[in-house]
Design a protein around this motif. Structure first.
Motif, mmCIF file in Angstrom:
data_model
loop_
_atom_site.group_PDB
_atom_site.id
_atom_site.type_symbol
_atom_site.label_atom_id
_atom_site.label_comp_id
_atom_site.label_asym_id
_atom_site.label_seq_id
_atom_site.Cartn_x
_atom_site.Cartn_y
_atom_site.Cartn_z
ATOM 1 N N LEU A 45 -55.476 -37.728 0.981
ATOM 2 C CA LEU A 45 -54.038 -37.998 1.477
ATOM 3 C C LEU A 45 -53.894 -39.241 2.538
ATOM 4 N N ARG A 46 -54.897 -39.343 3.439
ATOM 5 C CA ARG A 46 -55.032 -40.577 4.428
ATOM 6 C C ARG A 46 -55.085 -41.762 3.494
ATOM 7 N N TYR B 87 -40.936 -39.972 -1.359
ATOM 8 C CA TYR B 87 -40.696 -41.205 -0.418
ATOM 9 C C TYR B 87 -39.690 -42.340 -1.170
ATOM 10 N N GLU C 156 -51.916 -42.824 1.678
ATOM 11 C CA GLU C 156 -50.901 -43.291 2.760
ATOM 12 C C GLU C 156 -51.140 -44.705 3.392
ATOM 13 N N GLU C 157 -52.508 -44.973 4.035
ATOM 14 C CA GLU C 157 -52.803 -46.278 4.185
ATOM 15 C C GLU C 157 -52.919 -47.354 3.389
ATOM 16 N N GLY D 112 -48.439 -47.145 2.049
ATOM 17 C CA GLY D 112 -47.344 -46.850 2.970
ATOM 18 C C GLY D 112 -46.541 -45.727 2.487
ATOM 19 N N VAL D 113 -46.933 -45.012 1.646
ATOM 20 C CA VAL D 113 -46.137 -43.910 0.877
ATOM 21 C C VAL D 113 -46.334 -42.452 1.838
ATOM 22 N N SER D 114 -45.509 -42.178 2.579
ATOM 23 C CA SER D 114 -45.652 -40.628 3.385
ATOM 24 C C SER D 114 -44.995 -39.415 2.709
ATOM 25 N N GLY D 115 -45.119 -38.428 3.222
ATOM 26 C CA GLY D 115 -44.513 -37.248 2.795
ATOM 27 C C GLY D 115 -45.215 -36.889 1.343
ATOM 28 N N LEU D 116 -46.483 -36.844 1.581
ATOM 29 C CA LEU D 116 -47.688 -36.455 0.200
ATOM 30 C C LEU D 116 -47.900 -35.022 0.467
ATOM 31 N N SER D 117 -47.673 -34.574 -0.922
ATOM 32 C CA SER D 117 -48.625 -33.072 -0.961
ATOM 33 C C SER D 117 -49.290 -33.119 -2.334
ATOM 34 N N SER E 178 -44.534 -37.177 -4.021
ATOM 35 C CA SER E 178 -43.876 -37.614 -2.862
ATOM 36 C C SER E 178 -42.476 -37.690 -3.198
#
Length: 193
Positions: free
Chosen positions: A110-111, A155, A114-115, A118-123, A153
């Protein structure tokens, strides 16, 4: 059966001996991994097969032959069914990276996604196939073991390539675009899509 890639050529771990045709057989107990890597990189061999006695111990024995690097990554799907791709080192890839500290492999995946994007709200939806590939750093070969997860996501923000990691593009690709991108990707990524 396991596949460990050296560039796009596989080392196949198996318990079955087959007549050699565009590949070579080696015994797990006596194989010289450095020699195998060199052969795959410098000859027309399509693959190498390493023969072990027991299916359940093949990967464990092989992984003892080189230092291991543990990584986590994601195949992220948005609400349109598009998959998140990164472009790094002139190849299309999926976001992934090495574990840090005491984080779980899921936290790593997950980290890193995102790093790198730039995509967030991941599951995480579910685990996927684990991939293996051999690479060279500072003159030494290592095996990268990447634990992959299907993620979702919704996103909608900007995609931000992590340039200090050599990533020049981050894009959502539909099915047709994925097929084209996979023509310029890695064998272990093609197996995930």
């Amino acid at each position: 059966m396991y596949r460990i890639f050296v560039n796009d050529k596989p080392i196949i771990l198996t318990t079955e001996v087959s007549p050699e045709h565009n590949f070579k057989n080696y015994l797990m107990s006596s194989v010289n991994i450095g020699k195998v890597i060199k052969e795959l990189n410098s000859t027309s061999l399509e693959e190498v097969r390493i023969i072990g006695k027991k299916q359940e111990t093949l990967i464990k024995k092989f992984l003892k032959k080189l230092p291991n690097v543990i990584a986590g990554g994601g195949k992220v799907i948005n609400d349109k069914g598009e998959v998140l791709f990164i472009y790094r080192n002139d190849k299309w890839d999926l976001p992934k990276g090495k574990t840090e500290g005491k984080e779980t492999i899921e936290e790593t995946a997950l980290r890193e996604v995102e790093e790198e994007t730039g995509v967030s709200g991941l599951s995480i939806v579910k685990p996927m196939e684990t991939t293996y590939h051999i690479f060279k750093r500072n003159g030494k070969h290592k095996i990268k073991i990447t634990y992959w997860f299907e993620m979702k996501s919704n996103y909608k923000g900007d995609l931000l390539p992590q340039e200090n990691e050599g990533i020049t593009k981050v894009v959502w690709l539909n099915q047709e675009e994925q097929i084209k991108a996979l023509e310029n990707s890695y064998a272990n990524i093609r197996s995930l899509i």
